[in-house]
Design an enzyme around this catalytic site. Structure first.
Site, PDB file in Angstrom:
ATOM      1  N   ASP A  45       0.846  -1.188   0.000  1.00  0.00           N
ATOM      2  CA  ASP A  45       0.000   0.000   0.000  1.00  0.00           C
ATOM      3  C   ASP A  45       0.885   1.243   0.000  1.00  0.00           C
ATOM      4  OD1 ASP A  45      -2.601   1.420   0.352  1.00  0.00           O
ATOM      5  OD2 ASP A  45      -1.690   1.990   2.261  1.00  0.00           O
TER       6      ASP A  45
ATOM      7  N   THR B  62      -3.108   5.358  -4.006  1.00  0.00           N
ATOM      8  CA  THR B  62      -2.062   6.094  -3.279  1.00  0.00           C
ATOM      9  C   THR B  62      -0.709   5.975  -3.960  1.00  0.00           C
ATOM     10  OG1 THR B  62      -1.802   4.140  -1.868  1.00  0.00           O
ATOM     11  CG2 THR B  62      -3.207   5.902  -1.049  1.00  0.00           C
ATOM     12  N   THR B  63      -0.461   4.846  -4.623  1.00  0.00           N
ATOM     13  CA  THR B  63       0.792   4.693  -5.384  1.00  0.00           C
ATOM     14  C   THR B  63       0.710   5.449  -6.703  1.00  0.00           C
ATOM     15  OG1 THR B  63       1.121   2.504  -4.399  1.00  0.00           O
ATOM     16  CG2 THR B  63       2.412   3.032  -6.354  1.00  0.00           C
TER      17      THR B  63
ATOM     18  N   ASP C  97      -9.122  -0.022   2.691  1.00  0.00           N
ATOM     19  CA  ASP C  97      -9.088   0.616   1.366  1.00  0.00           C
ATOM     20  C   ASP C  97     -10.347   0.270   0.572  1.00  0.00           C
ATOM     21  OD1 ASP C  97      -6.678   1.644   2.044  1.00  0.00           O
ATOM     22  OD2 ASP C  97      -5.468   0.416   0.690  1.00  0.00           O
TER      23      ASP C  97
END
Length: 582
Positions: free
Chosen positions: A64, A97-98, A392
């Site tokens: 994550d 998020t990446t 998530d």
């Protein structure tokens, strides 16, 4: 004139202050952002790798992006901007998020040659903001609304697809959708964290995870007499307290003057009478279950057990609030004046053995909104990553409900917008054309990295995607990377769906982060103290360390020397300063 030439310079900043400015400083900041992106680059997509980050004696295994960024101790002040946008994406959407970090870093990378050629950063910022708004408009136009239940299940499955529990998405996706849908129907979806709890129990198989339609929490610390209590109730009355039911010695120095032993005995009896009055009030209220945030001592435990009541002390604040909401009870700060109105109720209460732990389960509650997801797994690291994955997915389902529309994943949206911006750039005159073209190329980082992480030939697949989108236009808008079989395909038809807010938020955040980095032309770092060893030289140019240690200084060194940076900085060089470094 000679006298004026000998005039000493004016010193404004404290000795030891580190200052850098101009184009080298701007390039240094971009290099630092590239280093941050390199740390999470390989975690993208369903074939992404995991990272192990050691912080002291604790090891965290995760892919994550937000978790990794949070655990790494980023030393470079400008590079912390990428950490901020990753945290923002995690809080607002829960997924991507990446992607947002890679987009921002790639955008800066594509703009770096233009900066070195002398194009004004101010002009760049203005053009980038306009291009970002155009990209968001394209994504908004692409978004489609479909049947809600199908949309939520596929979005939850897509969110879990890149996680450690991807092979169990058939178990967790319906679980997540069921929990969030209940909140949405009652109009409480914004209070997701207050109504839905995630509990971890080490041991067992991940398929033994289950959803409790009610409240479940681990058995708290208990005194002697606990095993004699009734462990099952049907339609119980529940009393919720924020009262200590335990004999305590005086905390303050107290002086009591007595003239006879009988007076001392009366003082002791008065202390006992206080606790007995509290216990009698609890029993007289008609409650079958007594829960308290504060300790319930051995005397109270045995007292309640003798009268057929169940009690639990030291219940956490979050669990207590969820029980209050689920059972329609209210938390009391005193045992005086307890009435049936303050008591909660549920259809069934049971203390159940789950693995090596005992759990208190409140089910068939009047308020059906409260849910608890109980996770099982072989190791603590696996369960912790499972919890992050489920969180998530919960956030993604929540955003899907709010946005009401989805787009295809697999890099399809990025390729479509990139193609549109590339055509738009041909209509622009001047240097802005180069900036818009750089923006369009930066968007290709998502499908390229998906290919590389899956072991596919990124060059061939990207060339096929460019040709498909350029040739067929809107008809090819959902064509992205086929991770399973290689090549390209319609990812929307494959069921790889994401909420449109995910892509919109990623583009907006990445664009804004790039503008922030480009707007910095000088960095001033004051020393933390007068001690020369504590000065900030380690922040920008020094500081060693193993593992991720001594990372960001390399970006500054390259900028100072004027050398270009592409790929790895040097053999054996790390980019990030981590807490686990030597």
């Amino acid at each position: 004139m000679a006298a004026m030439g000998m005039r000493p310079g004016i010193i404004i900043l404290r000795e030891g202050t580190d200052t850098s400015q101009g184009t080298p400083q701007l390039v240094s900041n971009i290099n630092a952002c590239q280093a941050v992106a390199d740390a999470v680059r390989t975690t993208l997509g369903p074939r992404g790798m995991d990272k192990l980050v050691a912080t002291g004696s604790k090891a965290t295994i995760s892919n994550d992006g937000a978790t990794i960024m949070k655990l790494l101790e980023i030393a470079h002040p400008a590079a912390k901007t990428l950490v901020d946008i990753s945290m923002s994406q995690d809080m607002s959407v829960g997924d991507g998020t990446t992607s947002v970090v890679l987009l921002a870093a790639e955008l800066l990378t594509k703009l770096k040659p233009l900066i070195e050629e002398g194009i004004s950063p101010t002009r760049m910022i203005q053009t980038i903001r306009q291009t970002g708004r155009l990209a968001v408009d394209k994504v908004t136009a692409l978004a489609v609304a479909v049947d809600q239940q199908e949309m939520l299940l596929k979005c939850a499955s897509t969110a879990l697809n890149s996680k450690l529990i991807s092979s169990h998405q058939d178990l967790f996706a319906p679980m997540v959708v069921q929990a969030v849908t209940k909140l949405h129907e009652a109009g409480n979806v914004e209070e997701l964290s207050e109504w839905i709890a995630i509990k971890r129990i080490p041991g067992g198989d991940v398929r033994q995870s289950f959803l409790v339609e009610g409240v479940a929490f681990q058995k708290t610390f208990s005194y002697a007499g606990f095993e004699q209590m009734t462990k099952k109730f049907e339609n119980p009355k529940i009393l919720l307290l924020n009262v200590e039911l335990e004999l305590k010695s005086e905390k303050e120095n107290a002086e009591v003057r007595i003239s006879s032993p009988a007076e001392y005995q009366s003082i002791v009896e008065a202390e006992w009478q206080v606790i007995y009055d509290k216990l009698d009030a609890c029993v007289s209220s008609g409650a079958n279950i007594v829960l308290s945030k504060l300790p319930i001592g051995d005397l109270a435990t045995q007292y309640f057990a003798d009268r057929g009541l169940f009690c639990a002390g030291r219940v956490t604040d979050g669990d207590m609030k969820r029980v209050a909401k689920a059972t329609n009870g209210s938390i009391q700060t005193t045992t005086n004046g307890l009435t049936e109105k303050v008591l909660g109720t549920c259809g069934w209460f049971e203390e159940k053995q789950v693995g090596d732990e005992r759990f208190n389960l409140f089910t068939q509650c009047p308020s059906t909104l409260t849910c608890t997801i109980v996770l099982r797994g072989g190791t603590e690291q696996f369960i912790a990553e499972s919890e992050r994955s489920v969180h998530d997915a919960l956030m993604v389902v929540k955003r899907t409900i709010q946005s009401g529309s989805v787009v295809a994943g697999g890099g399809a949206v990025e390729m479509f917008v990139s193609n549109a911006l590339r055509k738009h750039a041909l209509e622009i005159e001047g240097k802005e054309q180069m900036i818009v073209t750089a923006y369009s190329k930066a968007l290709e980082v998502i499908p390229r990295q998906l290919c590389e992480n899956a072991g596919l030939d990124a060059t061939d697949i990207l060339a096929a995607l460019r040709r498909k989108h350029a040739k067929d236009g809107d008809e090819a808008r959902w064509y992205g990377v086929n991770i399973e079989e290689g090549g390209i395909m319609d990812t929307f038809a494959l069921g790889v769906w994401e909420p449109s807010d995910n892509k919109i938020n990623s583009i907006q955040a990445a664009t804004e982060a790039a503008c922030v980095i480009l707007s910095i032309d000088e960095t001033v770092i004051s020393p933390k103290s007068q001690d020369p060893g504590a000065q900030a030289s380690g922040m920008m140019g020094g500081g060693g360390g193993g593992g991720f240690g001594g990372a960001m200084s390399n970006a500054m060194d390259i900028a100072t020397s004027g050398g270009p940076r592409s790929g790895q900085m040097a053999p054996g060089v790390s980019y990030m300063k981590g807490r686990g470094g030597a």
